[in-house]
Motif scaffolding. Sequence first.
Motif, PDB file in Angstrom:
ATOM      1  N   ALA A 758      52.590  31.257  18.615  1.00  0.00           N
ATOM      2  CA  ALA A 758      51.558  30.652  19.457  1.00  0.00           C
ATOM      3  C   ALA A 758      50.383  30.171  18.611  1.00  0.00           C
ATOM      4  O   ALA A 758      49.818  29.087  18.847  1.00  0.00           O
ATOM      5  CB  ALA A 758      51.086  31.655  20.514  1.00  0.00           C
ATOM      6  N   CYS A 759      49.999  30.966  17.626  1.00  0.00           N
ATOM      7  CA  CYS A 759      48.881  30.560  16.754  1.00  0.00           C
ATOM      8  C   CYS A 759      49.215  29.291  15.966  1.00  0.00           C
ATOM      9  O   CYS A 759      48.361  28.411  15.785  1.00  0.00           O
ATOM     10  CB  CYS A 759      48.528  31.700  15.806  1.00  0.00           C
ATOM     11  SG  CYS A 759      47.772  33.114  16.632  1.00  0.00           S
ATOM     12  N   ARG A 760      50.453  29.172  15.512  1.00  0.00           N
ATOM     13  CA  ARG A 760      50.844  27.982  14.768  1.00  0.00           C
ATOM     14  C   ARG A 760      50.831  26.744  15.675  1.00  0.00           C
ATOM     15  O   ARG A 760      50.533  25.629  15.239  1.00  0.00           O
ATOM     16  CB  ARG A 760      52.231  28.177  14.163  1.00  0.00           C
ATOM     17  CG  ARG A 760      52.276  29.300  13.132  1.00  0.00           C
ATOM     18  CD  ARG A 760      53.623  29.427  12.469  1.00  0.00           C
ATOM     19  NE  ARG A 760      53.921  28.286  11.599  1.00  0.00           N
ATOM     20  CZ  ARG A 760      54.944  28.252  10.764  1.00  0.00           C
ATOM     21  NH1 ARG A 760      55.765  29.296  10.697  1.00  0.00           N
ATOM     22  NH2 ARG A 760      55.160  27.198  10.020  1.00  0.00           N
ATOM     23  N   VAL A 761      51.138  26.958  16.922  1.00  0.00           N
ATOM     24  CA  VAL A 761      51.077  25.845  17.862  1.00  0.00           C
ATOM     25  C   VAL A 761      49.631  25.405  18.049  1.00  0.00           C
ATOM     26  O   VAL A 761      49.319  24.201  18.036  1.00  0.00           O
ATOM     27  CB  VAL A 761      51.703  26.243  19.209  1.00  0.00           C
ATOM     28  CG1 VAL A 761      51.504  25.129  20.240  1.00  0.00           C
ATOM     29  CG2 VAL A 761      53.179  26.534  19.047  1.00  0.00           C
ATOM     30  N   PHE A 762      48.727  26.357  18.215  1.00  0.00           N
ATOM     31  CA  PHE A 762      47.309  26.021  18.357  1.00  0.00           C
ATOM     32  C   PHE A 762      46.772  25.336  17.102  1.00  0.00           C
ATOM     33  O   PHE A 762      45.929  24.434  17.182  1.00  0.00           O
ATOM     34  CB  PHE A 762      46.491  27.275  18.663  1.00  0.00           C
ATOM     35  CG  PHE A 762      46.525  27.685  20.109  1.00  0.00           C
ATOM     36  CD1 PHE A 762      45.939  26.890  21.083  1.00  0.00           C
ATOM     37  CD2 PHE A 762      47.141  28.868  20.508  1.00  0.00           C
ATOM     38  CE1 PHE A 762      45.960  27.262  22.419  1.00  0.00           C
ATOM     39  CE2 PHE A 762      47.160  29.247  21.831  1.00  0.00           C
ATOM     40  CZ  PHE A 762      46.581  28.438  22.801  1.00  0.00           C
ATOM     41  N   ASN A 763      47.239  25.756  15.949  1.00  0.00           N
ATOM     42  CA  ASN A 763      46.772  25.145  14.700  1.00  0.00           C
ATOM     43  C   ASN A 763      47.171  23.672  14.587  1.00  0.00           C
ATOM     44  O   ASN A 763      46.522  22.915  13.851  1.00  0.00           O
ATOM     45  CB  ASN A 763      47.321  25.926  13.506  1.00  0.00           C
ATOM     46  CG  ASN A 763      46.717  27.310  13.405  1.00  0.00           C
ATOM     47  OD1 ASN A 763      45.626  27.569  13.943  1.00  0.00           O
ATOM     48  ND2 ASN A 763      47.413  28.223  12.718  1.00  0.00           N
TER      49      ASN A 763
END
Length: 807
Positions: A758-763
């Motif tokens: 999820a964090c990589r998607v937000f990044n």
Amino acid sequence: MRKTLSQGFRSIQSSSNCRFNQLPNFELKCSYSIYTNQPRLLSSPEPSRNSNHQRSSRDHEGKPSINPYPNETIDTKLPLHFGQLTESEETHESDDEEIDDGADQFDALDLFDKNTVSKNSERNGEINVQQEEDEDEEEMEESGHPLVREACRLISLRHEWNPKLESQLLHLLRTCNPRQVRAVLRSQKDERVAVNFFYWADRQWRYRHAPEVFDEMLKLLSKTKLCESSRRIMRLMIRRGIRRKPKLFAYLMVSYSRAGKLRAAMRVLNLMQKDGIAPDIAVCNTAIHVLVMAKRLEKALCFLDRMQRVGIVPSVVTYNCLIKGFCEAKRITEALDLIQQMTVNGFAPDKVSFYTIMTFLCKEKKIENVRDLLKRMQMEAGLMPDQVTYYTIIHVLAKHGHAEEALEFVREAERNGFRVDSVGYSAVIHAFCHNGLMDQAKEIMSKMLSNGHNPDVVTYTSIVNGFCRLGQIDEAKRMVKHMYKYGCKPNTVTYTSILHGLCRVGRSVEALEMLNKSEEEWWVPSGVSYSVVMHGLRREGKLKQACDLISEMLKKGFFPTTIEINLFLQALCKEGKAKEAKDFMQECLHKGCAINVVNFTTLIHGFCKEGDLEAALSLLDDMYLNNKHPDVYTYTIILDNLGKKGRFEEMTNVIKRMLQRGVSPTPVTYRTVIHRFCLNGKVEELVQILDRMLSKQEFRNSYNMVIEKLCRFGFVDKAYDILPKVLRTGSRNDVASCDLLIGAYLEKGSAMQAYKVACRVFNRNLVPNLEVCERVSKKLNLDGFEIEGRKLREKFVERGIVSPNKL
């Protein structure tokens, strides 16, 4: 008397013989041979654009060559000096090319002097009739000349060509006068043969074609689609300074229009203007006809205005072309107004003008309008309805299935004193039979007999076919006996109708027996007769008898089509008889039948279904040996079955071979490859082969599909490894793939890995699914990762998706 070019366009009235439409609609197959050797371009008007001229059979150096007519049957026994057309008849323009609305194709008319054009048009109109009369007399005189007959005989021996025959033909050529050379050209049934002879003769020493020979060649080519040959002959005339008449340019326009090169046809006007030749009415009529064919009625009307502006007076044929255009566009009111306009302009409409509109009205079943038009033709134009008028109406109504209306006009014609012969009655009978009204058809035939008209084999065959279509085979057989009683012998089409009827009701074995007794009953089966019974046996599952029948067909010289062969291959493979299917295809191949890539692919698929992958791979190699290059569907079937067997190294090699041969993968190919590699967790090999495939054919969702498959098959960590390849594009599909990966980690119980995804998607400035991330946040809190869970919720608050109060 031969019709003039302008009169030729009176064919707008479709008075085709309806008897050809009375026969059962069986598929007919035929093939023919053409010249395939390339002549030297010693006298060609321009060098070929392709320096590597295509030749069939073999060229002078003995090298194998390419067939420029891939859809034709090629004759391999052809002379090396009496060769094929010097260029391919295929051009880069589309066959259904339309005329550009933005560019005016007939500005050239305005460049001619009005007086010159008017005088030229009148002069050509005066001499056309006399020229055509002279040509008719010339044809009658020269066609039977001994020199002409001997030249035609030598040309017919072209398959056994040798220097001796060539020397004899050359001697005859130098002896013949131009009129006899023209007669030789006219005597050829295939215009390609005439073109080949024209080129061959023009290359010979101490011989040069007379101008009238060029005229004859262009006239012959105007009846074909060989527009490129017409263009080259015209250019050769220009290079040699041979005088050119307007009608020759009209021939070129007609040839272009027949080939569908409508824009090129209109450009002939510009060629005339550059050549300094003023158009006449024949050329203008041809141009209007081309515009009508292109469904450019407004341009045709504009052209009519311009030709009048430069002094070319339109003729009745001009208006008839426009009337046909309006009828084809279903603008019947404007077509009727055009007849009235003709009268106002001093032109008396002829019967063709009215027949064209009547034909359209008959198609639309507007009988009252037809009767009104008949009265108008009589009152306004002084044209009395005659036998041809009624024949036209009867045939058109019958052709389009309006049987009752056609019969009504038959009775009206007889009341008016016109005798309707067996052809007219046959057309009406065929219409009733086509509609399944057999009692009415038999009643009309009885009336024919009472009126002294003996029904011919076409009439009887229509009734026989009608009974067979209704499944009343016994009635059809009784009708055949009735034919013998009245001295009419059934033909092949009659018996084929019965065969077709038997097969339709599931009595194919009886049809086979009837076919085998053909010699006893004194009729000769055709290729269609065999095909009908063959497909009947196939549909009933009697494959052994069907294959035996095909073998008999091949012995008698009838070749099944590739579609028919493929149907049998499918039927055999469906029964698990791939080996027999292969033997059947090899027999067809050895007998000279056309076998294509679809037939090989069907057989490969059959072997794969039986699990015999080695036989399938062997067939793949055989395709190259038989010059049948596998397509992407062939490769996809092989790849799928290699993947099923776990032979991934061979699968990779097949993919590389496919790409090296220029075959681009389809989405189905991508899905097949991805599914098989992901099912076995071979991600590294898959990434390598996908990169190679994507360099040939882009497939945007390929890696999204990889993540989906890996998650489904439980290889979640491997899916995480290729996440960077998905996130680099940043599309909505990528977000969906990431949501799927997050859900897979949740099911696995690894909330922290889901949080990382999820964090990589937000990044990447994307937003994952809120519901999925809420589940991740709850799982993180349960696992003791409250900070990560809060950070995940904060990311949604930062983007305004979640209210801060919900934190």
